[in-house]
Design an enzyme around this catalytic site. Sequence first.
Site, PDB file in Angstrom:
ATOM      1  N   LEU A 111       0.826  -1.207   0.000  1.00  0.00           N
ATOM      2  CA  LEU A 111       0.000   0.000   0.000  1.00  0.00           C
ATOM      3  C   LEU A 111       0.861   1.259   0.000  1.00  0.00           C
ATOM      4  CD1 LEU A 111      -0.029   1.632   2.954  1.00  0.00           C
ATOM      5  CD2 LEU A 111      -1.326  -0.350   3.642  1.00  0.00           C
TER       6      LEU A 111
ATOM      7  N   CYS B 230       9.783   4.142   3.272  1.00  0.00           N
ATOM      8  CA  CYS B 230      10.207   2.886   2.636  1.00  0.00           C
ATOM      9  C   CYS B 230      11.350   3.001   1.644  1.00  0.00           C
ATOM     10  CB  CYS B 230       9.017   2.260   1.916  1.00  0.00           C
ATOM     11  SG  CYS B 230       7.827   1.600   3.066  1.00  0.00           S
ATOM     12  N   PHE B 231      11.222   3.910   0.677  1.00  0.00           N
ATOM     13  CA  PHE B 231      12.119   3.842  -0.476  1.00  0.00           C
ATOM     14  C   PHE B 231      13.591   3.867  -0.080  1.00  0.00           C
ATOM     15  CE2 PHE B 231       8.911   5.556  -3.822  1.00  0.00           C
ATOM     16  CZ  PHE B 231       8.270   4.334  -3.785  1.00  0.00           C
TER      17      PHE B 231
ATOM     18  N   LYS C 134      15.061   3.549   2.825  1.00  0.00           N
ATOM     19  CA  LYS C 134      15.422   2.472   3.761  1.00  0.00           C
ATOM     20  C   LYS C 134      15.589   1.139   3.019  1.00  0.00           C
ATOM     21  CE  LYS C 134      12.018   0.645   5.985  1.00  0.00           C
ATOM     22  NZ  LYS C 134      11.512  -0.661   6.318  1.00  0.00           N
TER      23      LYS C 134
HETATM   24  C1  UDX Z   1       5.736   3.422  -1.277  1.00  0.00           C
HETATM   25  C2  UDX Z   1       5.289   2.372  -2.306  1.00  0.00           C
HETATM   26  O1  UDX Z   1       4.576   3.026  -3.354  1.00  0.00           O
HETATM   27  C3  UDX Z   1       4.424   1.310  -1.658  1.00  0.00           C
HETATM   28  O2  UDX Z   1       4.109   0.293  -2.599  1.00  0.00           O
HETATM   29  C4  UDX Z   1       5.190   0.717  -0.491  1.00  0.00           C
HETATM   30  O3  UDX Z   1       4.365  -0.221   0.168  1.00  0.00           O
HETATM   31  C5  UDX Z   1       5.618   1.795   0.481  1.00  0.00           C
HETATM   32  O4  UDX Z   1       6.394   2.781  -0.192  1.00  0.00           O
HETATM   33  P1  UDX Z   1       4.609   5.532  -0.110  1.00  0.00           P
HETATM   34  O5  UDX Z   1       5.991   5.808   0.403  1.00  0.00           O
HETATM   35  O6  UDX Z   1       3.484   5.563   0.849  1.00  0.00           O
HETATM   36  O7  UDX Z   1       4.569   4.084  -0.802  1.00  0.00           O
HETATM   37  O8  UDX Z   1       4.251   6.603  -1.255  1.00  0.00           O
HETATM   38  P2  UDX Z   1       4.533   6.749  -2.819  1.00  0.00           P
HETATM   39  O9  UDX Z   1       3.290   7.188  -3.455  1.00  0.00           O
HETATM   40  O10 UDX Z   1       5.201   5.564  -3.398  1.00  0.00           O
HETATM   41  O11 UDX Z   1       5.516   7.999  -2.872  1.00  0.00           O
HETATM   42  C6  UDX Z   1       6.836   7.950  -2.344  1.00  0.00           C
HETATM   43  C7  UDX Z   1       7.574   9.239  -2.631  1.00  0.00           C
HETATM   44  O12 UDX Z   1       7.837   9.379  -4.031  1.00  0.00           O
HETATM   45  C8  UDX Z   1       6.790  10.502  -2.238  1.00  0.00           C
HETATM   46  O13 UDX Z   1       7.678  11.428  -1.653  1.00  0.00           O
HETATM   47  C9  UDX Z   1       6.258  11.008  -3.562  1.00  0.00           C
HETATM   48  O14 UDX Z   1       6.030  12.397  -3.559  1.00  0.00           O
HETATM   49  C10 UDX Z   1       7.393  10.631  -4.494  1.00  0.00           C
HETATM   50  N1  UDX Z   1       6.968  10.472  -5.902  1.00  0.00           N
HETATM   51  C11 UDX Z   1       6.068   9.507  -6.257  1.00  0.00           C
HETATM   52  C12 UDX Z   1       7.502  11.306  -6.876  1.00  0.00           C
HETATM   53  O15 UDX Z   1       8.326  12.182  -6.567  1.00  0.00           O
HETATM   54  N2  UDX Z   1       7.129  11.128  -8.170  1.00  0.00           N
HETATM   55  C13 UDX Z   1       6.241  10.173  -8.560  1.00  0.00           C
HETATM   56  O16 UDX Z   1       5.956  10.081  -9.774  1.00  0.00           O
HETATM   57  C14 UDX Z   1       5.691   9.334  -7.578  1.00  0.00           C
END
Ligand code: UDX
Length: 449
Positions: free
Chosen positions: A149, A258-259, A261
């Site tokens: 999620l 998450c990312f 880490k």
């Molecule tokens: C992420 C994964 O999407 C999810 O599958 C996992 O379980 C947990 O980590 P999350 O961290 O909640 O979810 O949000 P996400 O929508 O993935 O965004 C992560 C970061 O990337 C945010 O800071 C967002 O602003 C950034 N992002 C996302 C961008 O800069 N560009 C994009 O096109 C998409």
Amino acid sequence: MAVIADRCPEIEVTVVDLNQARIDAWNDADLSRLPVYEPGLDAVVGRARGRNLQFSTAVEESIAAADMVFISVNTPTKTKGLGAGQASDLRWVEACARTVAEAATGHTIVVEKSTLPVRTAAAIQTILEAAQRDDRGRSFTVLSNPEFLAEGTAIGDLEAPDRVLIGGDDAGSIDALAQIYGNWVPAERILRTNLWSSELSKLTANAFLAQRISSINSIAAFCEATGADVREVARAIGTDSRIGPKFLQAGPGFGGSCFQKDILNLVYLCRHFGLPEVADYWESVVALNTWQQHRISRLVVEKLFGTVTGKRLAVLGFAFKADTNDTREAPAIRICRDLLEEGAQLAIHDPKVSSTQIARDLQIEASPHTDALSGTGNWAMADTIEQAVVGADAVLILTEWTHYRSLNWQALGDLMRRPAWVFDARAVADPQQVKASGLNLWRVGDGEG
Ligand code: UDX
């Protein structure tokens, strides 16, 4: 767990935590005060709580009564010791495994829900096997069931997941968990793998998603230098069905729990397993992300005549993305810290993040703006956008909250000190309107700007 309880009224779900205050908050009669802000969560909790969803601090009793235990504790990056800065800190996972080993009765299926480094299940299994050898007639199986999620869209992601992944060796246990999800997830979306593949898939999914963001952010910088527009490039490449349109939005870099880490964890594991080139490859995704954040604070300073000392800057958005109050690894943290270091006076606005949280993240208490040229940066919370912007030399948009998309730049521009700038790191403001109000504009990835 709330969604499981909501979708499976015949299953009793108990969420336990040692932290009494946290559990009390989850039991708050006022659903608008739940500890996590997530659209739709209040309704789900409202339907299930007190029916078949309980929040409790009775950890041992609840484990003893359970057929299945989900370990859902945090696994942050280690800050000291072996693997500091990269490896995951597994102390809470291990403590949970030991508590389960002690308190369980009969046969218990233990499900890893936290994102864990590959082969952690083995450690959990070993702890549980040791418990199995006592004479209390207990048995355990371990499954990996990572969660995909995303925050802000969590309820929709859980209710209609692209896939549910269940890793394990024991077919009966996998079936038992698959049956729970089967209450609302189509069977073909429930994937079964071995334990290691499941654990590694979670790390890999996050690494690939983050890599797309670093890739597009690298191209954004290139667009700015050459006169292209990254949104046009993203649209052009995103229509290639092999690439696809998602996760191609340039911005201030990815944040979230998450990312970074997970990639650092992958990097650590690759080094551990003797694959330094693979480790370097993935590490560069994080390095580019960090660079993008510093790049933004640097260009703010450059555009404001090389100094922001004593200057008032409005920061719109502190959460790591819209629709959440979560600030973990938010790009705003690094960018604000850089600007505070330069002596700026920040007025920070965010619809959901509290000033206590911001103080914790910036490691400085909020203070009133005084002694502009002292060289000491400080910050204060602004309750409204107007309050943030008044007297400011620049506005920085760092989170894509919906109402930042339709601001009245004419009116805001009148409140600012000219010449004034808008630094739109999320490309949400209407560029024509900003320019028409006489403000200078920098938009991420916009070489025309
Ligand atoms: C992420 C994964 O999407 C999810 O599958 C996992 O379980 C947990 O980590 P999350 O961290 O909640 O979810 O949000 P996400 O929508 O993935 O965004 C992560 C970061 O990337 C945010 O800071 C967002 O602003 C950034 N992002 C996302 C961008 O800069 N560009 C994009 O096109 C998409």
